[in-house]
Design an enzyme around this catalytic site. Sequence first.
Site, short mmCIF file in Angstrom:
data_model
loop_
_atom_site.label_atom_id
_atom_site.label_comp_id
_atom_site.label_asym_id
_atom_site.label_seq_id
_atom_site.Cartn_x
_atom_site.Cartn_y
_atom_site.Cartn_z
N GLU A 56 0.80 -1.44 0.32
CA GLU A 56 0.07 -0.01 0.07
C GLU A 56 0.63 1.44 0.03
OE1 GLU A 56 -0.88 -2.77 1.16
OE2 GLU A 56 -4.12 -2.54 1.93
N ASP A 200 -11.01 8.77 -21.57
CA ASP A 200 -11.24 7.25 -20.97
C ASP A 200 -10.71 6.55 -22.76
OD1 ASP A 200 -11.98 4.64 -20.77
OD2 ASP A 200 -13.15 5.02 -20.21
#
Length: 423
Positions: A56, A200
């Site tokens: 993380e 996108d």
Amino acid sequence: MHIDAPLSDVDPAVASLISRDVERQRSFVHLIASENFVSRAVMEASGSVLTNKYSEGYPGKRYYEGCEIVDEVENLARDRAKALFGAEYVNVQPHSGAQANMGVYFGLLDAGDKILGMSLDQGGHLTHGSHVNFSGILYDFAAYGVDPDTETIDMDEVRRVARAERPKMIVAGYSAYSRLIDWAAFREIADEVDALLMVDAAHIIGLIAGGAHPNPVPHAHVVTATTHKAMRGARGGLIMAKEEFGAALDKGVFPNVQGGPLNNHIAGKAVCFAEAATPEYKAYAAQIVANAGAMAEAVMGEGVRVVSGGTDNHLFLMDLRSIDQDLTGRDAAGILHSVGVTINFNTIPFDPRPPYRASGLRVGLPAATTCGMREPQVEEVGRLMVRALRNREDEGILSEVRAAMVSIAAEFAPYPPGFPGRV
Ligand code: DSN
């Protein structure tokens, strides 16, 4: 458990399913616009021990020890994508295109903000505001569509809707649109209404990497993509942006949307960025577009209407009503599967049918092009598909088409039998 035992010994059931899917992939002609066949190199990286590492955070700022090597992997992937697309900022952690889009919305907007996108039934994506998706649930989407006559985007209409709606963000880039997109015109409209422009590019990022479609990166504030479609890399998402948005986008992906990144797939993305920087890949991207154009011409030559009259990219949409008013996309896809073609049904602009029946087929060429098909083969496949659909009640003709498809699939199989064996 013997950690080094092969899958076929440890879990014959799963091993057998994988072998069966290798055979399925080898024995059909594949025309799903979002699918492709990755190299063994991508597969080795994606199937590597990097899957074992939690990390993380981002390179140099992790919440776990032992990240020094995955830091290098992630930096390598980011640097390669920056060089390939000319991006200032890159995030390779999104697990998918949908999560890349979610990370952008979370990072740059507030829940309830207005976004302007193309509706799903006209070629947009679920994450562009569908009411059954988080995007439509959490954000206030307005929609533009294609012009009813040309079935292409009318930038004057986009400008009109943008001025009326005053969105915080405009989304361009689609899942079922076959024409070039004018990124500069979108940016001009976004600037005019003080909106961010998100492109996108999931479907066309591979064409962009290979120079076969204009690059949105210089124009958009942020570009999202997937790495497993025409890009031919590990399954996952990608975000590129101007540096000024980097900190907010990093936070949008982690911790807003995701936890630990999939380091094995980040390695698979790094490999595909290197593959996409080669002259071979540039030729591949150009061939995809040539193949899509050739196949669209072939089916139009058989009397089939193609949405917008053709294609500039990797896909086109067949309007099945030009074959038979009663033929649905869903039925047509099933018939084609029975004769050796995998394809997906799709709505066409202003489709009178709901998405689960639809009036169109979306035809994509990235996978068939990876298999080595060129214009003569894809033209033949196009003609055979129309023959099967026109004669769907005639078992004799369907058998002939099936035999021809099986023979083409066998000649242009993506992998050798038994692939990949034991890595
Ligand atoms: N499922 C992809 C496609 O087929 O276009 C989009 O996410």
